[in-house]
Design a protein around this motif. Sequence first.
Motif, PDB file in Angstrom:
ATOM      1  N   ARG A  15     -26.809 -21.396  63.949  1.00 19.09           N
ATOM      2  CA  ARG A  15     -27.299 -20.828  62.691  1.00 19.09           C
ATOM      3  C   ARG A  15     -28.777 -20.498  62.798  1.00 19.09           C
ATOM      4  O   ARG A  15     -29.597 -21.307  63.225  1.00 19.09           O
ATOM      5  N   HIS A  16     -29.143 -19.274  62.424  1.00 23.09           N
ATOM      6  CA  HIS A  16     -30.533 -18.830  62.396  1.00 23.09           C
ATOM      7  C   HIS A  16     -31.060 -19.021  60.980  1.00 23.09           C
ATOM      8  O   HIS A  16     -30.293 -18.953  60.005  1.00 23.09           O
ATOM      9  N   PRO A  17     -32.369 -19.254  60.786  1.00 23.04           N
ATOM     10  CA  PRO A  17     -32.908 -19.451  59.435  1.00 23.04           C
ATOM     11  C   PRO A  17     -32.604 -18.313  58.467  1.00 23.04           C
ATOM     12  O   PRO A  17     -32.545 -18.535  57.251  1.00 23.04           O
ATOM     13  N   CYS A  18     -32.390 -17.102  58.960  1.00 23.20           N
ATOM     14  CA  CYS A  18     -32.101 -15.968  58.074  1.00 23.20           C
ATOM     15  C   CYS A  18     -30.671 -15.996  57.547  1.00 23.20           C
ATOM     16  O   CYS A  18     -30.312 -15.189  56.687  1.00 23.20           O
ATOM     17  N   GLY A  19     -29.848 -16.922  58.059  1.00 25.98           N
ATOM     18  CA  GLY A  19     -28.437 -16.956  57.686  1.00 25.98           C
ATOM     19  C   GLY A  19     -27.540 -16.305  58.714  1.00 25.98           C
ATOM     20  O   GLY A  19     -26.318 -16.416  58.647  1.00 25.98           O
ATOM     21  N   GLY A  20     -28.150 -15.629  59.670  1.00 23.54           N
ATOM     22  CA  GLY A  20     -27.381 -15.005  60.727  1.00 23.54           C
ATOM     23  C   GLY A  20     -27.005 -16.000  61.813  1.00 23.54           C
ATOM     24  O   GLY A  20     -27.227 -17.205  61.686  1.00 23.54           O
ATOM     25  N   LEU A  21     -26.423 -15.485  62.884  1.00 24.95           N
ATOM     26  CA  LEU A  21     -26.038 -16.311  64.019  1.00 24.95           C
ATOM     27  C   LEU A  21     -26.857 -15.923  65.239  1.00 24.95           C
ATOM     28  O   LEU A  21     -26.984 -14.736  65.546  1.00 24.95           O
ATOM     29  N   ARG A  22     -27.383 -16.926  65.912  1.00 23.43           N
ATOM     30  CA  ARG A  22     -28.100 -16.678  67.158  1.00 23.43           C
ATOM     31  C   ARG A  22     -27.122 -16.842  68.312  1.00 23.43           C
ATOM     32  O   ARG A  22     -26.466 -17.893  68.445  1.00 23.43           O
ATOM     33  N   ALA A  60     -31.170 -13.198  74.182  1.00 23.23           N
ATOM     34  CA  ALA A  60     -31.119 -13.872  72.890  1.00 23.23           C
ATOM     35  C   ALA A  60     -31.092 -12.840  71.766  1.00 23.23           C
ATOM     36  O   ALA A  60     -31.981 -11.990  71.674  1.00 23.23           O
ATOM     37  N   CYS A  61     -30.071 -12.926  70.924  1.00 19.15           N
ATOM     38  CA  CYS A  61     -29.868 -11.964  69.844  1.00 19.15           C
ATOM     39  C   CYS A  61     -29.535 -12.707  68.550  1.00 19.15           C
ATOM     40  O   CYS A  61     -29.017 -13.820  68.577  1.00 19.15           O
ATOM     41  N   VAL A  62     -29.822 -12.069  67.427  1.00 23.85           N
ATOM     42  CA  VAL A  62     -29.417 -12.601  66.128  1.00 23.85           C
ATOM     43  C   VAL A  62     -28.495 -11.592  65.466  1.00 23.85           C
ATOM     44  O   VAL A  62     -28.852 -10.416  65.305  1.00 23.85           O
ATOM     45  N   LEU A  63     -27.300 -12.059  65.091  1.00 28.95           N
ATOM     46  CA  LEU A  63     -26.367 -11.254  64.309  1.00 28.95           C
ATOM     47  C   LEU A  63     -26.778 -11.406  62.854  1.00 28.95           C
ATOM     48  O   LEU A  63     -26.580 -12.457  62.239  1.00 28.95           O
ATOM     49  N   ARG A  64     -27.368 -10.381  62.270  1.00 29.98           N
ATOM     50  CA  ARG A  64     -27.975 -10.462  60.947  1.00 29.98           C
ATOM     51  C   ARG A  64     -26.926 -10.280  59.840  1.00 29.98           C
ATOM     52  O   ARG A  64     -25.910  -9.612  60.026  1.00 29.98           O
ATOM     53  N   THR A  65     -27.193 -10.868  58.674  1.00 28.05           N
ATOM     54  CA  THR A  65     -26.243 -10.771  57.565  1.00 28.05           C
ATOM     55  C   THR A  65     -26.093  -9.341  57.056  1.00 28.05           C
ATOM     56  O   THR A  65     -25.110  -9.010  56.405  1.00 28.05           O
ATOM     57  N   SER A  66     -27.038  -8.490  57.361  1.00 27.91           N
ATOM     58  CA  SER A  66     -26.949  -7.076  56.976  1.00 27.91           C
ATOM     59  C   SER A  66     -25.949  -6.309  57.827  1.00 27.91           C
ATOM     60  O   SER A  66     -25.527  -5.206  57.465  1.00 27.91           O
ATOM     61  N   GLY A  67     -25.595  -6.874  58.982  1.00 25.81           N
ATOM     62  CA  GLY A  67     -24.785  -6.153  59.956  1.00 25.81           C
ATOM     63  C   GLY A  67     -25.615  -5.560  61.082  1.00 25.81           C
ATOM     64  O   GLY A  67     -25.064  -4.941  61.998  1.00 25.81           O
ATOM     65  N   ALA A  68     -26.929  -5.737  61.034  1.00 28.98           N
ATOM     66  CA  ALA A  68     -27.810  -5.267  62.110  1.00 28.98           C
ATOM     67  C   ALA A  68     -27.945  -6.347  63.176  1.00 28.98           C
ATOM     68  O   ALA A  68     -27.647  -7.529  62.954  1.00 28.98           O
TER      69      ALA A  68
END
Length: 243
Positions: free
Chosen positions: A13-20, A27-35
């Motif tokens: 879990r990333h602090p933005c709510g996405g997944l690292r 290293a990537c973050v799957l953002r809640t926006s879909g970006a």
Amino acid sequence: MNAALRQTLSPARHPCGGLRVRIMGEACVLRTSGALWVIAHNTLIAADLHLEKGSAYAAGGQMLPPYDSAATLTRLEAEIAALDPARVVLLGDSFHDTRAIGRMAPDDRARLDRLAAARDWIWLEGNHDRVALGEDLTGLTGAVVETLSLGALRLVHEPQPGDQPGEVAGHLHPAARVAAHGRGVRRPCFVTDGVRLILPAFGAFTGGLDVRDPAIVGLFAEPPMAGALGRDRVHALAWETLR
């Protein structure tokens, strides 16, 4: 997928709510926006905006609210404000058809130009916008390419068959169906096995292809993970939980 690569996927879990996650070690973050946020390269990636889809449908007699471009750009602005990326890459089908640029409202076009002028901005050609971007830029800011390498990642619009380590693509608009609160819920999703990644469509008026469709399943040697977009977080879903 070998065991080492599966371990590198291990979503956190990333602090933005996405997944690292890690895609081929990046290293990537799957953002809640879909970006997608690629950390080491300070790069924001979004797929399939389909700007002016509403006006395209209206021209064909199907009345959709003409606000999809404004809504999509507002979400993109929010991601850029949150991350301040050095580079933005749009993975193709940014415009719904070849006349979409000319149909954009002046305010929306001005917002897009301001966003693109402030950083390295790259348009990948998609099947919907190839003519619009490749032959008639009409003053759009940024570079137009077919593919782009970013560290261990290779950015394309349409996923290619076979073994494609590091491929990051859009085009398929994946969506996952799960059981929640006694009913089925269908949400846009990321799909990845740590080797390659498919992004959900970022646009406001985009449909989705079921993640279990052969067009998606056939891209992965082993069952992948789906990262379903929730209201304030991305949910990591094991393949066997999907309906």
